[in-house]
Design a protein around this motif. Structure first.
Motif, PDB file in Angstrom:
ATOM      1  N   ASP A   1      -5.459   9.109   1.549  1.00 33.20           N
ATOM      2  CA  ASP A   1      -6.174   8.256   0.589  1.00 33.20           C
ATOM      3  C   ASP A   1      -7.037   7.237   1.310  1.00 33.20           C
ATOM      4  OD1 ASP A   1      -4.824   9.502  -1.545  1.00 33.20           O
ATOM      5  OD2 ASP A   1      -3.289   7.931  -1.628  1.00 33.20           O
TER       6      ASP A   1
ATOM      7  N   GLU B   1       0.802  -1.226   0.000  1.00 35.47           N
ATOM      8  CA  GLU B   1       0.000   0.000   0.000  1.00 35.47           C
ATOM      9  C   GLU B   1       0.833   1.274   0.000  1.00 35.47           C
ATOM     10  OE1 GLU B   1      -0.741  -1.858   3.238  1.00 35.47           O
ATOM     11  OE2 GLU B   1      -2.011  -3.265   2.166  1.00 35.47           O
TER      12      GLU B   1
ATOM     13  N   HIS C   1       0.122   4.683  -1.576  1.00 43.23           N
ATOM     14  CA  HIS C   1      -1.039   5.440  -1.111  1.00 43.23           C
ATOM     15  C   HIS C   1      -0.727   6.108   0.219  1.00 43.23           C
ATOM     16  CE1 HIS C   1      -3.567   3.760  -4.247  1.00 43.23           C
ATOM     17  NE2 HIS C   1      -2.953   2.615  -4.008  1.00 43.23           N
ATOM     18  N   THR C   2      -1.463   7.174   0.516  1.00 43.41           N
ATOM     19  CA  THR C   2      -1.242   7.928   1.746  1.00 43.41           C
ATOM     20  C   THR C   2      -2.339   7.643   2.767  1.00 43.41           C
ATOM     21  OG1 THR C   2      -2.537   9.827   1.036  1.00 43.41           O
ATOM     22  CG2 THR C   2      -0.183   9.808   0.429  1.00 43.41           C
TER      23      THR C   2
END
Length: 90
Positions: free
Chosen positions: A83, A76, A79-80
């Motif tokens: 997000d 992952e 992604h932040t």
């Protein structure tokens, strides 16, 4: 109800703070379904990991989510936190 969930308690704490960054530890514990001690530990880990900033407001702590931080797992990491929160929080 199932005994497992897709998100960790760390993610659940972040979702709670996303809704209200001034929530008390007791309120977070009630919403997530864990002990206050577990919430304090998770908050400390999230601050130490750079995912939250902690501010003292009188006798209370408030937290600010650092939305730009990448998620920790390699699957992952593109992604932040923002997000994740945007996809699962109200």
């Amino acid at each position: 109800m199932a005994e497992w969930t897709f998100l960790t308690n760390h993610a659940h704490v972040l979702v709670c703070l996303f809704d209200d960054e001034s929530l008390r530890v007791r309120d977070i514990a009630d919403r997530v379904g864990i002990t206050e001690r577990a919430v304090v530990r998770i908050l400390g880990e999230l601050v130490e990991g750079g995912y939250l900033e902690k501010f003292r407001d009188g006798r209370r702590n408030t937290y600010r989510i650092l939305r730009e931080q990448p998620l920790r797992h390699p699957l992952e990491s593109a992604h932040t936190v923002g997000d994740l929160l945007d996809s699962v929080a109200d």
